[in-house]
Scaffold this active site. Sequence first.
Site, mmCIF file in Angstrom:
data_model
loop_
_atom_site.group_PDB
_atom_site.id
_atom_site.type_symbol
_atom_site.label_atom_id
_atom_site.label_comp_id
_atom_site.label_asym_id
_atom_site.label_seq_id
_atom_site.Cartn_x
_atom_site.Cartn_y
_atom_site.Cartn_z
ATOM 1 N N GLU A 12 51.187 41.715 34.229
ATOM 2 C CA GLU A 12 51.372 40.381 33.642
ATOM 3 C C GLU A 12 52.532 39.648 34.301
ATOM 4 O OE1 GLU A 12 48.725 38.996 32.127
ATOM 5 O OE2 GLU A 12 48.804 40.641 30.670
ATOM 6 N N THR A 38 52.781 38.845 37.238
ATOM 7 C CA THR A 38 53.002 39.384 38.584
ATOM 8 C C THR A 38 52.249 38.572 39.628
ATOM 9 O OG1 THR A 38 51.234 40.911 38.034
ATOM 10 C CG2 THR A 38 53.468 41.784 37.944
ATOM 11 N N ASP A 39 51.223 37.825 39.189
ATOM 12 C CA ASP A 39 50.370 37.174 40.202
ATOM 13 C C ASP A 39 51.140 36.148 41.025
ATOM 14 O OD1 ASP A 39 50.406 35.344 38.036
ATOM 15 O OD2 ASP A 39 48.236 34.987 38.051
ATOM 16 N N SER A 51 30.701 18.256 25.912
ATOM 17 C CA SER A 51 31.060 19.586 25.438
ATOM 18 C C SER A 51 30.433 19.837 24.074
ATOM 19 C CB SER A 51 32.580 19.709 25.323
ATOM 20 O OG SER A 51 32.909 20.838 24.540
ATOM 21 N N SER A 104 41.587 33.127 29.005
ATOM 22 C CA SER A 104 41.207 32.430 30.225
ATOM 23 C C SER A 104 40.024 31.491 30.058
ATOM 24 C CB SER A 104 40.868 33.488 31.270
ATOM 25 O OG SER A 104 41.380 33.166 32.471
ATOM 26 N N SER A 105 40.014 30.773 28.953
ATOM 27 C CA SER A 105 38.929 29.810 28.757
ATOM 28 C C SER A 105 39.012 28.698 29.810
ATOM 29 C CB SER A 105 38.975 29.221 27.347
ATOM 30 O OG SER A 105 40.235 28.641 27.096
ATOM 31 N N GLU A 148 43.935 23.447 38.778
ATOM 32 C CA GLU A 148 44.758 23.577 37.565
ATOM 33 C C GLU A 148 46.233 23.264 37.859
ATOM 34 O OE1 GLU A 148 43.641 26.709 35.005
ATOM 35 O OE2 GLU A 148 45.440 26.552 33.770
ATOM 36 N N ASP A 199 43.487 34.501 36.899
ATOM 37 C CA ASP A 199 42.381 34.173 35.992
ATOM 38 C C ASP A 199 41.154 33.682 36.758
ATOM 39 O OD1 ASP A 199 44.317 34.784 34.190
ATOM 40 O OD2 ASP A 199 44.663 32.732 33.526
ATOM 41 N N TYR A 227 56.138 29.108 30.337
ATOM 42 C CA TYR A 227 55.489 29.764 31.474
ATOM 43 C C TYR A 227 56.140 29.292 32.775
ATOM 44 C CZ TYR A 227 51.778 31.358 34.623
ATOM 45 O OH TYR A 227 51.082 31.972 35.633
HETATM 46 C C1 GLA Z 1 48.209 33.111 32.632
HETATM 47 C C2 GLA Z 1 48.105 32.550 34.043
HETATM 48 C C3 GLA Z 1 47.934 33.668 35.060
HETATM 49 C C4 GLA Z 1 48.984 34.765 34.881
HETATM 50 C C5 GLA Z 1 49.085 35.173 33.413
HETATM 51 C C6 GLA Z 1 50.212 36.129 33.168
HETATM 52 O O1 GLA Z 1 47.003 33.682 32.250
HETATM 53 O O2 GLA Z 1 47.018 31.659 34.151
HETATM 54 O O3 GLA Z 1 47.974 33.153 36.361
HETATM 55 O O4 GLA Z 1 50.219 34.370 35.387
HETATM 56 O O5 GLA Z 1 49.258 34.068 32.553
HETATM 57 O O6 GLA Z 1 49.978 37.344 33.789
#
Ligand code: GLA
Length: 388
Positions: A41, A43-44, A75, A129-130, A163, A175, A227
């Site tokens: 988490e 880490t990306d 929608s 991840s919607s 995004e 995601d 974030y």
């Molecule tokens: C969200 C972001 C991802 C990632 C996670 C945390 O889902 O969209 O890119 O950074 O948080 O791991």
Amino acid sequence: MKAEERAGEPRRTNLSSAVTAGTGVERGVWAAPGRVNLIGEHTDYCDGFVLPFALPQRTVVTAERLGRPEWSVTSTLTGETVTFDLSEPVTGWAAYVAAVVWALRDAGHDVPGARLHVDSDVPGGAGLSSSAALECAVLSALADLGGLDIPLAHRPKLAQRAENEYVGVPCGIMDQSASTLCREGHALFLDCRTMATEHVPLDLAGQGLAILVIDSRAPHQLADGEYAARRAACERAAALLGLPALRDAALADLSRLDDPLLVRRARHVVTENARVLETIALLREGRLREIGPLMTASHASMRDDFEITVPEVDEAVETALAAGAYGARMTGGGFGGCVLALVEAEKLDAVAEAVHTAFATRGFRPRPPSPPSRPRRPPPILKGRAPS
Ligand code: GLA
């Protein structure tokens, strides 16, 4: 990672063979799934490692090509129709659709106008991840309607750019990669620096196991600045250490940082990357139960070092562990969202019940736990149908 699984050599078996560059289909149905992240988490965006798998829940886009550069999207979830031509900024949920049109155009693609209809059973605001599911389903629809030749391996970056740049959320690449590349029965080991992938078998049912996904219902919002603040702290720590990204840091390096907050943030990333690699080593040997302590350590690191958990998710983790889970952790960006608990399949109901009772005692209100999750292939990007 196997060379043939490098992202630069995509498989295109899901794509309609009828779709070739420059000759798109008139209409069709496309879909992309939500995801949970097993471990790895925040880490990306540090060029590190992640290990998500796709959920059965998905976003479905029904689309038809229009003869003019205009997009109209309805929608089922809101009942709204939003029409845009990109001359004005688009806001709200439709911004994710406009963002994909914008990113494709910006990359030089001739995006066809389209009428789109969106439906989804990926819960929104739950850290599943919607947004990426919507972006990826729309991207596939527009690519096939326009006959745009965009390899699967290139799609996550396009959707991420949509995004980042249009919606304004500084998310990483996990995601969109999960929604595009995951396969049934496997977790996706992604190296976010090289974009190399490995599909790691995750046969939970075969070992009598299940992953319980508990929606804490605590509000989860990536755009609220926390974030972005975590991402900025990681980038600052790497810069102070003279490294391209925290992926390149070792624990010993962190003593060179003066700011205790940056030390904590960086320590989360360094230890989390190591936990992903340990998890993969165990999964490759089929030692699924043994990943539990790594999941729990990941949660502790998010709670204490990265400081992105909230009381609801901490309670869910502690209760699940006390009720016999092998491991439990929050998944996703943080500040709410979902908790994963690795449990014996036969204990699933008991663990879910324990969390409900604990939440009721604390006055929290979880959504009903979802059915046990099995990694699922992103639903096929369904063939665009030829006009009838
Ligand atoms: C969200 C972001 C991802 C990632 C996670 C945390 O889902 O969209 O890119 O950074 O948080 O791991």
